[in-house]
Design a protein around this motif. Structure first.
Motif, short mmCIF file in Angstrom:
data_model
loop_
_atom_site.label_atom_id
_atom_site.label_comp_id
_atom_site.label_asym_id
_atom_site.label_seq_id
_atom_site.Cartn_x
_atom_site.Cartn_y
_atom_site.Cartn_z
N VAL A 95 8.39 5.68 3.48
CA VAL A 95 9.52 5.34 3.08
C VAL A 95 10.35 6.16 2.26
O VAL A 95 11.69 6.69 2.36
N MET A 96 9.82 6.57 1.13
CA MET A 96 10.33 7.58 0.11
C MET A 96 10.30 8.76 0.52
O MET A 96 11.13 9.60 0.23
N LYS A 97 9.57 9.23 1.67
CA LYS A 97 9.68 10.75 2.09
C LYS A 97 10.95 10.97 3.15
O LYS A 97 11.35 12.15 3.31
N TRP A 98 11.28 9.85 3.55
CA TRP A 98 12.54 9.90 4.26
C TRP A 98 13.95 10.37 3.61
O TRP A 98 14.74 11.15 4.30
N ALA A 99 13.78 10.38 2.37
CA ALA A 99 14.80 10.79 1.55
C ALA A 99 14.66 12.44 1.66
O ALA A 99 15.99 13.28 1.77
N LEU A 100 13.62 13.11 1.76
CA LEU A 100 13.53 14.50 2.04
C LEU A 100 14.13 15.10 3.45
O LEU A 100 14.58 15.93 3.64
N LEU A 114 8.76 23.00 3.36
CA LEU A 114 8.81 21.77 4.12
C LEU A 114 8.33 21.90 5.53
O LEU A 114 7.78 21.11 5.97
N THR A 115 8.73 22.79 6.11
CA THR A 115 8.13 23.07 7.45
C THR A 115 6.52 22.97 7.72
O THR A 115 5.79 22.26 8.49
N THR A 116 5.81 23.54 6.90
CA THR A 116 4.66 23.75 6.94
C THR A 116 3.73 22.35 6.46
O THR A 116 2.82 21.99 7.14
N THR A 117 4.34 21.99 5.13
CA THR A 117 3.89 20.53 4.86
C THR A 117 4.09 19.49 5.91
O THR A 117 3.21 18.61 6.20
N GLY A 118 5.08 19.60 6.49
CA GLY A 118 5.50 18.70 7.58
C GLY A 118 4.39 18.67 8.70
O GLY A 118 3.95 17.67 9.41
N ILE A 119 4.29 19.79 9.13
CA ILE A 119 3.24 19.78 10.47
C ILE A 119 1.97 19.73 10.00
O ILE A 119 1.09 18.91 10.60
N ILE A 120 1.56 20.14 8.89
CA ILE A 120 -0.11 19.78 8.19
C ILE A 120 -0.12 18.47 8.15
O ILE A 120 -1.16 17.86 8.68
N TRP A 121 0.77 17.68 7.32
CA TRP A 121 0.52 16.31 7.14
C TRP A 121 0.70 15.34 8.50
O TRP A 121 0.25 14.50 8.64
N THR A 122 1.47 16.17 9.29
CA THR A 122 1.47 15.06 10.50
C THR A 122 0.19 14.98 11.41
O THR A 122 -0.23 14.00 11.44
N THR A 125 0.83 -1.10 -0.12
CA THR A 125 -0.18 0.05 0.08
C THR A 125 0.87 1.36 -0.02
O THR A 125 1.87 1.28 0.52
N VAL A 126 0.10 2.24 -0.15
CA VAL A 126 0.82 3.58 -0.54
C VAL A 126 1.17 4.22 1.13
O VAL A 126 1.98 5.06 1.24
N HIS A 127 0.15 3.41 2.12
CA HIS A 127 0.54 3.87 3.35
C HIS A 127 2.03 3.58 3.97
O HIS A 127 2.36 3.89 5.00
N PHE A 128 2.52 2.45 3.32
CA PHE A 128 3.92 2.21 3.65
C PHE A 128 4.98 2.87 2.77
O PHE A 128 5.78 3.40 3.55
N TRP A 129 4.72 2.77 1.52
CA TRP A 129 5.69 3.37 0.64
C TRP A 129 6.02 4.90 0.68
O TRP A 129 7.09 5.21 0.48
N ALA A 130 4.99 5.63 0.84
CA ALA A 130 5.10 7.05 1.06
C ALA A 130 5.98 7.50 1.95
O ALA A 130 6.89 8.43 1.88
N LEU A 168 3.76 5.66 10.72
CA LEU A 168 4.95 5.89 9.76
C LEU A 168 4.89 7.05 9.30
O LEU A 168 5.82 7.73 8.95
N LEU A 169 3.95 7.48 8.42
CA LEU A 169 3.77 8.82 7.59
C LEU A 169 3.71 10.00 8.79
O LEU A 169 4.41 10.78 8.45
N ALA A 170 3.02 9.69 9.61
CA ALA A 170 3.02 10.81 10.76
C ALA A 170 4.73 11.04 11.22
O ALA A 170 4.97 12.39 11.46
N ALA A 171 5.24 10.11 11.66
CA ALA A 171 6.72 10.18 11.99
C ALA A 171 7.51 11.12 11.14
O ALA A 171 8.40 11.83 11.45
N VAL A 172 7.61 10.70 9.84
CA VAL A 172 8.47 10.93 8.75
C VAL A 172 7.99 12.63 8.64
O VAL A 172 9.02 13.69 8.39
N ASN A 173 6.69 12.83 8.80
CA ASN A 173 6.31 14.45 8.41
C ASN A 173 6.66 15.06 9.84
O ASN A 173 6.98 16.31 9.73
N PHE A 174 6.80 14.44 10.98
CA PHE A 174 7.08 15.24 12.38
C PHE A 174 8.51 15.72 11.76
O PHE A 174 9.03 16.70 12.26
#
Length: 150
Positions: free
Chosen positions: A61-66, A89-97, A54-59, A109-115
């Motif tokens: 994983v790929m976002k850790w590159a940022l 990047l700050t704004t999107t990280g906070i909003i998506w968290t 699912t995209v819930h896992f791969w999103a 997982l996505l919340a952690a990478v966005n945080f």
């Protein structure tokens, strides 16, 4: 009589029963469906709603590159960094968290990478703002020296 002694006096029956110190008994219940609980970790992860396919896992994983790219920018001079890019990047990280904790299924997982993306952005924006303030102070100091000479 103090309030703490009243509390301990009221709690005595519970401690006398020793219900707090007994080991908990655990029972193992067998499922009526054969083999339901014997799935391997890989099978459960594959079939999970936030699993490997699912995209819930791969999103995340790929976002850790940022996040790693932002961390590698810590070594760059603050004058070479873009405030607009790091603010985005700050704004999107906070909003998506926040969004990751609202959706169903919750995607930790996505919340952690966005945080972490938001935190890296906050650090970079702070570095840039401090650098800009120091540049203004240097300019003011240089102007004062020029006026002194003239």
């Amino acid at each position: 009589m103090s309030p703490s002694s009243n509390f301990f006096r009221a709690a005595r029956p519970a401690f006398r029963a020793r219900q707090f110190f007994r080991p908990k008994q655990t029972f193992r219940f067998q499922s009526t469906a054969a083999g339901e609980g014997s799935e391997s970790w890989t099978r459960r992860m594959w079939n999970s709603p936030v699993g490997l396919k699912t995209v819930h896992f791969w999103a995340p994983v790929m976002k850790w590159a940022l996040v790693l790219a932002g961390i590698s920018d810590f070594a760059r001079p603050a004058g070479n960094l873009s405030l607009t890019q790091n603010a985005a990047l700050t704004t999107t990280g906070i909003i998506w968290t926040r969004w990751c904790l609202i959706i169903k299924p919750k995607n930790y997982l996505l919340a952690a990478v966005n945080f972490f993306l938001g935190m890296v952005g906050v650090v970079q924006c702070t570095r840039i703002m401090l650098w800009k303030q120091s540049q203004k102070a240097l300019e003011a100091e240089a102007e004062a020296k020029v006026e002194e000479v003239v």
